[in-house]
Design a protein around this motif. Structure first.
Motif: not given
Length: 256
Positions: A28-39, A46-53
């Motif tokens: 879960a932490v890796l997915m949240i970190a991935l959302s931050f990197l993709l954003g 940025q906010i949309k990708i971070m929220a979705d992931f």
């Protein structure tokens, strides 16, 4: 209730020592970190990708705990007959089931709070209080969803083997999210039989698709109060039904 809470605390301590708990947290932490990197790669979205992931990571974590814990926590006790040590004391079977259930629910709650705190910091929720209510409601919907799946899998694990119960939980989760699409295809196909089957499924399967709020849109626009009330009532009803079925099957199960 003191016996139930004692069993719940014992179950929580046991679950915290399980490797699956730490594996789920890491994923879960890796997915949240991935959302931050993709954003960070797309400032416009940025906010949309971070929220979705981010919300997807929270959902997968809660579902992982519910599926694996629910399918094995009672079946393991019955198979090894360790539950006889507890049931030989003045503890009823209903109290045993509720203790195990509340223990896993407590674990899911702790996990949700940890991940929600991390995600809220990344999304900047605390600097934008207007989104705090929507954020909390989305997290609540994910908690309710995992609770219903947990109760279903616990019940089904008393009917079939744990692996089959786990698979049935995944099927229920997917089917609950696909009901909206199935209804759309049924209306387009104009097949009476197909439409009737979908209508029946709406009554016998939790309507998870109606609380699919894991996106920046609902975070920013907020959620209608009637939708939140419907979600609470609908999911509470299904949770109670599955818990009653679990208690019924466990009372009739021959453990010895």
């Amino acid at each position: 209730m003191s016996k139930v809470w004692t069993l719940a605390k014992t179950t929580l301590r046991e679950m915290l020592r399980e490797k699956i708990f730490f594996v789920v947290i890491v994923i879960a932490v890796l997915m949240i970190a991935l959302s931050f990197l993709l954003g960070a790669l797309s400032f416009a979205e940025q906010i949309k990708i971070m929220a979705d992931f981010g919300f997807l990571g929270v959902q997968l974590a809660l579902m992982g705990i519910s599926l694996f814990s629910g399918s094995y926590i009672i079946a393991k006790e019955v198979e090894k007959q360790t539950c006889l040590l507890i049931l030989s004391r003045p503890v009823s079977r209903n109290q045993f089931i509720l203790g195990k259930l509340f223990g896993v629910l407590a674990l899911n709650t702790i996990l949700l709070l940890i991940l929600a705190l991390i995600l809220s910091v990344l999304l900047g929720i605390w600097s934008n209080p207007s989104q705090l209510e929507g954020f909390a409601e989305i997290c609540l919907s994910l908690w309710f969803e995992s609770s219903v799946i947990l109760a279903f899998v616990m019940w089904f694990s008393l009917v079939v083997r744990p692996v089959l119960a786990l698979c049935a939980g995944i099927v229920l989760f997917l089917l609950g999210h696909w009901l909206g699409d199935l209804a759309f295809f049924a209306a387009k196909s104009k097949e009476a039989l197909f439409a009737q089957i979908v209508e029946i499924l709406h009554w016998i399967v939790p309507n998870l698709y109606r609380m699919n709020w894991k996106s920046a849109y609902y975070l920013q626009a907020g959620l209608p109060a009637k939708d939140v009330l419907w979600m609470t009532a609908h999911m509470t009803g299904w949770f109670v039904i599955f818990v009653l079925l679990t208690n019924f099957c466990f009372r009739r199960k021959d453990i010895v």
